[in-house]
Enzyme design. Structure first.
Site, short mmCIF file in Angstrom:
data_model
loop_
_atom_site.label_atom_id
_atom_site.label_comp_id
_atom_site.label_asym_id
_atom_site.label_seq_id
_atom_site.Cartn_x
_atom_site.Cartn_y
_atom_site.Cartn_z
N ASP A 232 0.85 -1.19 0.00
CA ASP A 232 0.00 0.00 0.00
C ASP A 232 0.89 1.24 0.00
O ASP A 232 1.90 1.27 0.69
CB ASP A 232 -0.89 -0.01 1.25
CG ASP A 232 -2.12 0.89 1.14
OD1 ASP A 232 -1.95 2.08 0.85
OD2 ASP A 232 -3.24 0.39 1.35
N ASN A 233 0.51 2.27 -0.77
CA ASN A 233 1.30 3.51 -0.75
C ASN A 233 0.83 4.48 0.33
O ASN A 233 1.40 5.56 0.48
CB ASN A 233 1.28 4.19 -2.12
CG ASN A 233 -0.09 4.72 -2.52
OD1 ASN A 233 -1.07 4.61 -1.77
ND2 ASN A 233 -0.17 5.29 -3.71
N LEU A 234 -0.22 4.10 1.05
CA LEU A 234 -0.74 4.88 2.18
C LEU A 234 -1.22 6.27 1.77
O LEU A 234 -1.26 7.19 2.58
CB LEU A 234 0.30 4.99 3.30
CG LEU A 234 0.78 3.66 3.89
CD1 LEU A 234 1.83 3.90 4.97
CD2 LEU A 234 -0.38 2.85 4.44
N ILE B 171 1.48 0.68 -6.81
CA ILE B 171 1.24 -0.30 -7.86
C ILE B 171 1.56 0.25 -9.25
O ILE B 171 1.87 -0.52 -10.17
CB ILE B 171 -0.23 -0.80 -7.85
CG1 ILE B 171 -1.21 0.37 -8.01
CG2 ILE B 171 -0.51 -1.61 -6.60
CD1 ILE B 171 -2.64 -0.03 -8.26
N SER C 258 -15.60 -2.23 -10.17
CA SER C 258 -16.57 -1.26 -9.68
C SER C 258 -17.92 -1.44 -10.36
O SER C 258 -17.99 -1.92 -11.50
CB SER C 258 -16.06 0.16 -9.93
OG SER C 258 -17.07 1.12 -9.75
N TYR D 62 -13.10 7.42 -14.73
CA TYR D 62 -12.97 6.43 -13.66
C TYR D 62 -13.60 5.10 -14.06
O TYR D 62 -12.99 4.03 -13.89
CB TYR D 62 -13.63 6.95 -12.38
CG TYR D 62 -13.87 5.88 -11.34
CD1 TYR D 62 -12.80 5.35 -10.62
CD2 TYR D 62 -15.14 5.38 -11.09
CE1 TYR D 62 -13.00 4.35 -9.67
CE2 TYR D 62 -15.35 4.38 -10.15
CZ TYR D 62 -14.28 3.87 -9.45
OH TYR D 62 -14.48 2.88 -8.53
N ILE E 140 -29.28 16.09 0.93
CA ILE E 140 -29.98 15.22 -0.02
C ILE E 140 -29.97 15.90 -1.39
O ILE E 140 -30.42 17.04 -1.53
CB ILE E 140 -31.43 14.96 0.42
CG1 ILE E 140 -31.48 14.35 1.82
CG2 ILE E 140 -32.14 14.08 -0.60
CD1 ILE E 140 -30.90 12.96 1.91
#
Length: 212
Positions: free
Chosen positions: A31-33, A52, A118, A129, A188
């Site tokens: 993990d790159n945190l 990654i 996703s 994305y 909302i």
């Protein structure tokens, strides 16, 4: 089993790490945190800090001489809105990063690879994305056909639970909880008649575990 979890210090990754630990697997977190936190994972879990999308960082894993049986690939960039501002970064991390991890599996003869995709990965694509989460599914299929790596792509929907991000890109339940604690009205969007399903991160971790 010896298992590598990319993004294991993040929201969903930390739930998976604890689930795997309960089942007595040996886990290493990569993990790159950038959004993950060291405190999210048990202190006895090995954490290697790396990105990654950096081939140099991924190659660094080889020096530890772990003989991994499986890789859970949960690292990546979220945030639909952010992807419009810097599509190339999302491509570098989500697409190239996944390619790097698949290559890591090929070079090290790791035959199990579970990829966190996703719910946005459906056509027509509504954002950079969405496309950067969809393309790696094809990489997974190709590596399965060419190199006999048993790949599985899992499309997450709206997840909630402990360790939800409280800064940067945030899930609506995290925002609602903060507004509730501060006695503020819940924000909302729209007329309030729309619905959305949510799933608990612990249930996601259970499903991912069964993918082994």
């Amino acid at each position: 089993m010896n298992i590598l979890v990319t993004g294991g210090a993040g929201f969903i990754g930390s739930h998976l790490v604890r689930k795997l630990q309960e089942q007595n697997h040996n886990i290493v977190v990569f993990d790159n945190l950038s959004t993950g936190k060291v405190k999210n994972i048990p202190s006895n879990i090995k954490l290697i800090k790396g990105d990654i999308s950096s081939q140099q960082d991924v190659d660094m894993l080889d020096k530890y001489n772990y003989e991994f049986d499986a890789v859970y690939h949960l690292a990546g960039l979220l945030d639909v809105v952010g992807s419009f501002n810097d599509p190339s970064l999302w491509t570098q991390v989500n697409v190239v990063g996944t390619s790097n991890m698949l290559e890591f599996c090929r070079k090290n003869n790791i035959k199990k690879f579970i990829y966190a995709s996703s719910c946005c990965s459906t056509q027509p694509f509504s954002s950079p994305y969405a496309l950067t989460k969809y393309l790696p599914e094809y990489y997974c299929r190709l590596y399965k056909e060419l190199f006999e790596i048993n790949t599985i792509s899992v499309r997450f929907y709206n997840v909630y639970g402990e360790n939800m991000p409280t800064a940067g890109f945030r899930l609506v339940i995290s925002i609602f909880l903060e507004q509730f604690r501060k006695n503020l009205p819940l924000t909302i969007v729209g007329d309030g008649e729309q619905t959305r399903d949510y799933i608990y991160a612990g249930d996601i971790a259970e499903g991912l575990f069964k993918c082994l």
